[in-house]
Design a protein around this motif. Structure first.
Motif, PDB file in Angstrom:
ATOM      1  N   ARG A 133       8.332  10.629   1.801  1.00 26.62           N
ATOM      2  CA  ARG A 133       8.342  11.944   0.853  1.00 26.62           C
ATOM      3  C   ARG A 133       8.545  11.955  -0.581  1.00 26.62           C
ATOM      4  O   ARG A 133       8.563  12.724  -1.197  1.00 26.62           O
ATOM      5  CB  ARG A 133       9.138  12.883   1.636  1.00 26.62           C
ATOM      6  N   LEU A 134       8.955  10.638  -1.080  1.00 33.50           N
ATOM      7  CA  LEU A 134       9.499  10.254  -2.277  1.00 33.50           C
ATOM      8  C   LEU A 134       8.819   9.510  -3.146  1.00 33.50           C
ATOM      9  O   LEU A 134       8.354   8.290  -2.604  1.00 33.50           O
ATOM     10  CB  LEU A 134      10.945  10.154  -2.281  1.00 33.50           C
ATOM     11  N   ILE A 135       9.014   9.408  -4.437  1.00 35.70           N
ATOM     12  CA  ILE A 135       8.559   8.456  -5.475  1.00 35.70           C
ATOM     13  C   ILE A 135       9.961   8.184  -6.190  1.00 35.70           C
ATOM     14  O   ILE A 135      10.530   9.073  -6.721  1.00 35.70           O
ATOM     15  CB  ILE A 135       7.463   9.027  -6.588  1.00 35.70           C
ATOM     16  N   LEU A 136      10.196   6.996  -6.307  1.00 37.29           N
ATOM     17  CA  LEU A 136      11.476   6.557  -7.106  1.00 37.29           C
ATOM     18  C   LEU A 136      10.667   5.824  -8.334  1.00 37.29           C
ATOM     19  O   LEU A 136      10.141   4.826  -8.261  1.00 37.29           O
ATOM     20  CB  LEU A 136      12.272   5.428  -6.203  1.00 37.29           C
ATOM     21  N   ARG A 137      11.228   6.523  -9.427  1.00 37.71           N
ATOM     22  CA  ARG A 137      10.489   5.690 -10.870  1.00 37.71           C
ATOM     23  C   ARG A 137      11.680   5.921 -11.909  1.00 37.71           C
ATOM     24  O   ARG A 137      12.655   6.642 -11.839  1.00 37.71           O
ATOM     25  CB  ARG A 137       9.121   6.440 -11.138  1.00 37.71           C
ATOM     26  N   PRO A 138      11.435   5.169 -13.028  1.00 35.52           N
ATOM     27  CA  PRO A 138      12.627   5.315 -13.984  1.00 35.52           C
ATOM     28  C   PRO A 138      12.707   6.743 -14.699  1.00 35.52           C
ATOM     29  O   PRO A 138      11.407   7.360 -14.661  1.00 35.52           O
ATOM     30  CB  PRO A 138      12.020   4.371 -15.232  1.00 35.52           C
ATOM     31  N   TRP A 139      13.613   6.979 -15.076  1.00 37.53           N
ATOM     32  CA  TRP A 139      13.860   8.150 -15.660  1.00 37.53           C
ATOM     33  C   TRP A 139      13.224   8.200 -17.137  1.00 37.53           C
ATOM     34  O   TRP A 139      13.148   7.124 -17.613  1.00 37.53           O
ATOM     35  CB  TRP A 139      15.295   8.725 -15.895  1.00 37.53           C
ATOM     36  N   CYS A 140      12.703   9.351 -17.515  1.00 37.03           N
ATOM     37  CA  CYS A 140      12.190   9.551 -18.911  1.00 37.03           C
ATOM     38  C   CYS A 140      12.824  10.747 -19.590  1.00 37.03           C
ATOM     39  O   CYS A 140      13.338  11.811 -19.028  1.00 37.03           O
ATOM     40  CB  CYS A 140      10.549   9.431 -18.977  1.00 37.03           C
ATOM     41  N   GLU A 141      12.435  10.638 -20.829  1.00 35.08           N
ATOM     42  CA  GLU A 141      13.128  11.798 -21.716  1.00 35.08           C
ATOM     43  C   GLU A 141      12.593  13.289 -21.374  1.00 35.08           C
ATOM     44  O   GLU A 141      13.584  14.278 -21.295  1.00 35.08           O
ATOM     45  CB  GLU A 141      13.109  11.666 -23.176  1.00 35.08           C
ATOM     46  N   ASP A 142      11.442  13.180 -20.952  1.00 32.89           N
ATOM     47  CA  ASP A 142      10.893  14.771 -20.542  1.00 32.89           C
ATOM     48  C   ASP A 142      11.780  15.097 -19.284  1.00 32.89           C
ATOM     49  O   ASP A 142      11.381  16.347 -18.815  1.00 32.89           O
ATOM     50  CB  ASP A 142       9.414  14.471 -20.123  1.00 32.89           C
ATOM     51  N   ASP A 143      12.339  14.434 -18.498  1.00 34.69           N
ATOM     52  CA  ASP A 143      12.944  14.856 -17.272  1.00 34.69           C
ATOM     53  C   ASP A 143      14.291  15.723 -17.785  1.00 34.69           C
ATOM     54  O   ASP A 143      15.004  16.281 -16.637  1.00 34.69           O
ATOM     55  CB  ASP A 143      13.619  13.679 -16.429  1.00 34.69           C
TER      56      ASP A 143
END
Ligand code: COA
Length: 217
Positions: free
Chosen positions: A7-17
């Motif tokens: 159910r999930l994607i784990l990805r690096p945080w980005c400034e748009d978050d």
């Protein structure tokens, strides 16, 4: 690195978050149990993305259905995990998503990644005394109690707390996964009619006995 679960994607945080992060990290029931204060503004969340969540092996937990971040998970090296083949697992998730097994699901993928791809041998995971939700997550994942430390300084909260530390070794992880696979196999056999209900119950009972013997839930 991008990791994926059902159910999930784990990805690096980005400034748009920053905006989505603020939505959940402003909640006083989210950060303080984990040892950090609630975020105070979208700008504060942006700063945290730049300074804290940009750390290596730190991932935004995103819903596959819309790609939006709802929590965070990461592997860190610290007092508990100081050797090259050890990490500490940390996590949180926004309150509207509590109780749906998202963090256990993300954590299982992080454990797989840590042991199978990063070559780790021990993963620590801790919680502050009274954080029953986190204790339960670690129990469900199969972590084993290791030790308790009193008088821990929680700098960001200006508090002294008691912390409980749990450990998952690579050997135990493999055992836990094996049991999980066996359970899935039995479920598939039952669903497809390959075994009868009576055969399922007998095999499931045997598996549960074995799991209990090895302290696996
Ligand atoms: C701890 C936390 C990450 C658990 O994530 P999760 O994805 O909700 O995990 P689960 O769905 O497996 O739920 C774990 C337990 O929380 C409890 N729980 C679930 N929903 C709840 C709710 N709405 N209110 C209170 N407790 C709840 C249940 O006891 C559940 O255990 P169960 O599956 O045996 O019923 C989440 O509660 C959280 O982010 N808490 C604040 C931050 C934090 O404590 N981080 C960890 C620091 S060590």
């Amino acid at each position: 690195m991008i990791l994926e679960t059902k159910r999930l994607i784990l990805r690096p945080w980005c400034e748009d978050d920053a905006e989505e992060l603020y939505k959940y990290a402003r909640d006083p029931e989210v950060g303080p149990p984990a040892g950090w204060p609630p975020h105070t503004s979208v700008e504060n969340s942006l700063e945290i993305i730049r300074t804290v969540l940009s750390a290596t092996e730190t991932y935004a937990v995103c819903l596959k259905e819309n790609g939006k971040p709802i929590g965070s998970i990461g592997l860190h090296r610290n007092d508990l995990a100081e050797k090259d083949d050890e990490y500490e697992l940390g996590y949180w998730i926004g309150k509207p998503f509590w109780g749906q097994g998202f963090i256990p699901e993300a954590s299982r993928e992080m454990l797989r990644y840590a042991f199978e791809e990063l070559g780790m041998n021990r993963i620590w995971c801790g919680y502050y005394d009274g954080n029953e939700k986190s204790r339960r997550v670690q129990e469900k994942l199969g972590f084993v109690y290791h030790h308790t430390t009193e008088g821990l300084e929680v700098g960001q909260m200006n508090e002294i707390r008691t912390g409980h530390s749990n450990l998952m070794t690579k050997e135990r992880y493999q055992k836990v996964e094996l049991f999980r696979e066996q359970k899935k196999l039995l479920d598939t056999f039952l669903e497809t009619g390959a075994i009868s209900c009576a055969q399922y119950e007998k095999s499931f009972g045997d598996l549960c006995d074995l799991m209990e013997m090895h302290g696996v839930e």
